[in-house]
Design an enzyme around this catalytic site. Sequence first.
Site, mmCIF file in Angstrom:
data_model
loop_
_atom_site.group_PDB
_atom_site.id
_atom_site.type_symbol
_atom_site.label_atom_id
_atom_site.label_comp_id
_atom_site.label_asym_id
_atom_site.label_seq_id
_atom_site.Cartn_x
_atom_site.Cartn_y
_atom_site.Cartn_z
ATOM 1 N N CYS A 2 0.988 -1.053 0.115
ATOM 2 C CA CYS A 2 -0.110 -0.198 0.288
ATOM 3 C C CYS A 2 0.978 1.261 -0.231
ATOM 4 C CB CYS A 2 -0.947 -0.002 1.193
ATOM 5 S SG CYS A 2 -1.635 1.457 1.281
ATOM 6 N N GLU A 103 -4.063 0.952 -6.128
ATOM 7 C CA GLU A 103 -2.992 -0.255 -6.449
ATOM 8 C C GLU A 103 -3.145 -0.212 -7.947
ATOM 9 O OE1 GLU A 103 -0.307 -1.575 -5.891
ATOM 10 O OE2 GLU A 103 -1.182 -1.971 -3.738
#
Length: 250
Positions: A2, A103
Site C-alpha cells: 500500500c 493499487e
Amino acid sequence: MCGRYAATLPPEMMVELFNLLNQIDFPPRYNITPTQPIAVVWEQSGRRTIQLVRWGFVPGWVKDPREFSLLINARAETMAEKPSFRDAVRNSRCIVPASGYYEWMKGKDGVRRPYYITMADGSPMVFAGLYSTWSGPDGEEVDTACIVTVEPNLEISSIYDRMPAMLTGENVDLWLNTRDIDTRAATQLALPLPAGSLKYHPVGKAVGRTDVDEPALIREMSAEELAAEDETRARKPKKAAAGGGQLDLF
C-alpha cells in the site's frame, strides 16, 4: 504494497467514529504518499488520541534514520518476528483511517493502470498500523508509522498480491488495546477482509505524481478516457531512467 491512499474524513467525524479525546485539523487528502504526514490513532492508558506522524517506520534503536530503509508496510505474517516491528506489534499498535487506496494492475497489453479501492458499502477504511517514536542525540523526537499488509482477498487478488490489513467492528478496539491483547492475539486480527467487502474502479495515471492531490484523482475513468490517456502516453517520447537510486514504490 500500500503506497498511496486517500483520507477525506472530516476531523469531527473521526472524533465520533473512534472516540477520540482530541481533534486535529487535517485537510482532505487524495494522494497521500510515503514520508508525508499521516493521521493515525493510538491508545495509551485507555486514552485514545489522533496524531500526525511521518509515513515511514523508524524503530527506536536506529542511530541515523537517513541511513535506514523506508518501511511503509509491515507484513502481518512476519511482523512479530522482525526486529524492526516486533516491539511495536506488542506495544505500539495504531490504526490509519482512510477513504480508499490505490493499487496498480498490469493489463493484458502490459500497461500498468492505477485502480482506486474502497469499501463496497461506502464506509471508511481502518488500516491496521504500527508506530514508533525515534529519539535523536539532541533530544529531538519523530513519530513514524507503517501500514500492516496481508494476502489479498478474492477481488483484490486480480489486481495485486498484497492488501492493507483492514479492521472492522470490535477488532478496531482489540487492535488498539495493547494492555490486554498480546502479540499473538493481535496478529490474528490482521486478516484479509471477506470477499465482497471491497470494490474498485480505474482512475487516471496522475495519481502516480507526488505533486498532484485533488478530488479528480479518485474519479472513475470511462473506457474512452482510458483509451485517450493511453494514446497520449504512447505518443510522448520516453524519458531516460533517472539515476541516484530513486525508490520505485510501484
